[in-house]
Design an enzyme around this catalytic site. Structure first.
Site, PDB file in Angstrom:
ATOM      1  N   ASP A  60       0.846  -1.211   0.000  1.00  0.00           N
ATOM      2  CA  ASP A  60       0.000   0.000   0.000  1.00  0.00           C
ATOM      3  C   ASP A  60       0.880   1.259   0.000  1.00  0.00           C
ATOM      4  OD1 ASP A  60      -3.045  -0.953   1.470  1.00  0.00           O
ATOM      5  OD2 ASP A  60      -1.337  -2.288   1.539  1.00  0.00           O
ATOM      6  N   GLU A  87      -5.104   7.495   0.633  1.00  0.00           N
ATOM      7  CA  GLU A  87      -5.518   6.820   1.865  1.00  0.00           C
ATOM      8  C   GLU A  87      -4.431   6.797   2.945  1.00  0.00           C
ATOM      9  OE1 GLU A  87      -6.755   2.693   1.482  1.00  0.00           O
ATOM     10  OE2 GLU A  87      -7.186   2.567   3.618  1.00  0.00           O
ATOM     11  N   ASP A 118      -6.427   5.229  -3.955  1.00  0.00           N
ATOM     12  CA  ASP A 118      -6.426   4.091  -3.032  1.00  0.00           C
ATOM     13  C   ASP A 118      -5.358   3.142  -3.563  1.00  0.00           C
ATOM     14  OD1 ASP A 118      -6.868   1.988  -1.335  1.00  0.00           O
ATOM     15  OD2 ASP A 118      -9.055   2.159  -1.410  1.00  0.00           O
ATOM     16  N   ILE A 144      -3.931   0.363  -2.539  1.00  0.00           N
ATOM     17  CA  ILE A 144      -4.480  -1.002  -2.598  1.00  0.00           C
ATOM     18  C   ILE A 144      -5.860  -0.931  -1.968  1.00  0.00           C
ATOM     19  CG2 ILE A 144      -4.354  -3.397  -1.775  1.00  0.00           C
ATOM     20  CD1 ILE A 144      -1.358  -3.285  -1.873  1.00  0.00           C
ATOM     21  N   ASP A 145      -6.860  -1.123  -2.789  1.00  0.00           N
ATOM     22  CA  ASP A 145      -8.218  -1.207  -2.249  1.00  0.00           C
ATOM     23  C   ASP A 145      -8.528  -2.691  -2.083  1.00  0.00           C
ATOM     24  OD1 ASP A 145     -10.802  -0.427  -1.459  1.00  0.00           O
ATOM     25  OD2 ASP A 145     -11.554  -0.761  -3.498  1.00  0.00           O
ATOM     26  N   THR A 147      -7.430  -4.316   0.885  1.00  0.00           N
ATOM     27  CA  THR A 147      -6.205  -4.853   1.508  1.00  0.00           C
ATOM     28  C   THR A 147      -6.469  -6.214   2.155  1.00  0.00           C
ATOM     29  OG1 THR A 147      -5.429  -2.605   1.875  1.00  0.00           O
ATOM     30  CG2 THR A 147      -4.296  -4.325   3.097  1.00  0.00           C
ATOM     31  N   ASP A 173     -12.405   5.041  -2.107  1.00  0.00           N
ATOM     32  CA  ASP A 173     -13.011   3.715  -2.279  1.00  0.00           C
ATOM     33  C   ASP A 173     -14.068   3.692  -3.385  1.00  0.00           C
ATOM     34  OD1 ASP A 173     -11.634   2.172  -0.401  1.00  0.00           O
ATOM     35  OD2 ASP A 173     -12.930   2.800   1.252  1.00  0.00           O
TER      36      ASP A 173
END
Ligand SMILES: Nc1ncnc2c1ncn2[C@@H]1O[C@H](COP(=O)(O)O)[C@@H](OP(=O)(O)O)[C@H]1O
Ligand SMILES: [Mg+2]
Ligand SMILES: [Mg+2]
Ligand SMILES: [Mg+2]
Length: 358
Positions: free
Chosen positions: A47, A70, A135, A137-138, A140, A298
């Site tokens: 991330d 994020e 984001d 890594i959406d 996670t 998101d």
């Protein structure tokens, strides 16, 4: 047709593609450098690294633009081991195409500079100007489980989503491949069948193309939602996490709509991409608490991609998602994304079950 956002789209796609190379390296490793955030949610070295690479590319090309991302670097400033693991990844991740890599502005100069780059994602958001939202890594939790995840980037102008890009390394390239909840686990065979890059520009439609590791694939296709002629043949696409979307309410809604198929449960904005290309039908996200506010990163890219593919996206009160009120969707509650022709029908049943007066 010349695009109004041609440069923004190209940079966004390449930046997502480069960040996805980094996340894939971490995905295939056992140790993912996971730490727990203040809200108890997980974050990994993937991330942080992906966020650094994307912001660096944006700042090289659009230095005046703001960024709402994020993650923040605070924990890395005191955890030198974590910081150096991320730096090792970031400094060794490039697109294998010199021209594309040059377009992204090249490498971040040092580990310290990387922390400052990560923290450039601290904009408060708002209703004026150009603001990118990331984001890195959406999903996670899906990423850690070996399931679906997405690298997400969108450009807001005066609160409106103008460009949206989703990189989904574990979705099939084939737009017509049937949805299955376990596609993440199949995706380990790296034979070119997995990895898709969804994009949209406002008023210019939505596309998908294979996610590559160099220049953008020329194999770009228009995508559109699948019309729902018969609700009983449709299914919901929902979060895997019961804590992120109320699954007992959605079961009642399905029953009232005459939907008999099980919901497809999938992590991340891969849900928006999947319904936008007609592999899935309806994305429902129903509030589990009165206090949780959805985050703009998101939803921004997915919202535009679905609407440009012929869908409608609102919250459970029937309001369009409002990206202009800060880092969260403070004016909204839940999400309903469906083909435009049936959105009203789905919304009416959602409101009936949730006891919302229209
Ligand atoms: N209580 C909650 N309700 C709804 N969404 C939540 C939530 N807690 C966390 N999330 C968000 O759900 C996202 C994942 O969506 P999904 O459940 O559709 O896979 C998370 O993104 P990250 O994984 O980027 O942190 C996180 O922002
Ligand atoms: Mg998170
Ligand atoms: Mg997310
Ligand atoms: Mg995330």
């Amino acid at each position: 047709m010349t695009s109004n956002y041609a440069k923004e789209l190209e940079i966004a796609q390449l930046a997502v593609q480069r960040a996805a190379i980094l996340t894939k390296r971490v995905f295939h490793e056992k140790a993912k450098g996971t730490v727990s955030k203040d809200d108890k949610s997980p974050v990994t070295i993937g991330d942080f690294g992906a966020q650094a690479l994307i912001i660096s590319a944006l700042k090289a090309n659009f230095p005046q633009d703001e960024v709402v991302a994020e993650e923040e670097a605070a924990e890395l400033r005191t955890n030198s081991d974590l910081q150096s693991q991320i730096w090792e990844l970031v400094k060794s991740t490039q697109l294998n195409d010199t021209a594309a890599e040059t377009l992204l502005g090249g490498a971040i100069p040092s580990s310290e500079a990387m922390l400052d780059v990560i923290d450039q994602g601290n904009s408060k958001g708002g209703k004026t100007g150009r603001i990118w939202t990331i984001d890195p890594i959406d999903g996670t939790k899906g990423f850690l489980r070996g399931g679906q995840y997405a690298v997400c980037l969108a450009l807001l102008q005066d609160g409106d989503v103008k460009v949206g890009v989703l990189g989904c390394p574990n979705l099939p390239v084939d737009d017509s491949a049937p949805l299955s909840a376990d596609i993440g686990t199949n995706a380990k065979d790296d034979d070119g069948k997995f990895g898709v890059l969804f994009s949209a520009v406002q008023a210019e439609g939505a596309t998908s193309r294979p996610l590559t590791t160099g220049a953008l694939s020329r194999d770009s296709k228009k995508i559109s939602m699948k019309p729902i002629a018969d609700m009983s043949a449709a299914s919901f696409c929902e979060s895997v996490e019961a804590g992120h979307s109320n699954q007992s309410d959605s079961a009642k809604i399905a029953e009232k709509l005459g939907i008999t198929k099980h919901s497809v449960r999938m992590d991340s904005q891969a849900k928006y991409g999947s319904i936008a290309r007609g592999a899935g039908d309806i994305y429902l996200r129903l509030p589990t608490s009165k206090t949780y506010q959805e985050k703009i990163w998101d939803h921004a890219a997915g919202d535009l991609i679905v609407r440009e593919a012929g869908g409608q996206v609102t919250d459970t009160l029937g309001r369009r998602l409002d990206f202009s009120v800060g880092r969260t969707l403070a004016s909204n509650s839940g999400v309903i994304a469906a083909p435009a022709a049936v959105h009203g029908q789905v919304l009416a049943v959602v409101q009936e079950v949730l006891g919302i007066k229209a």
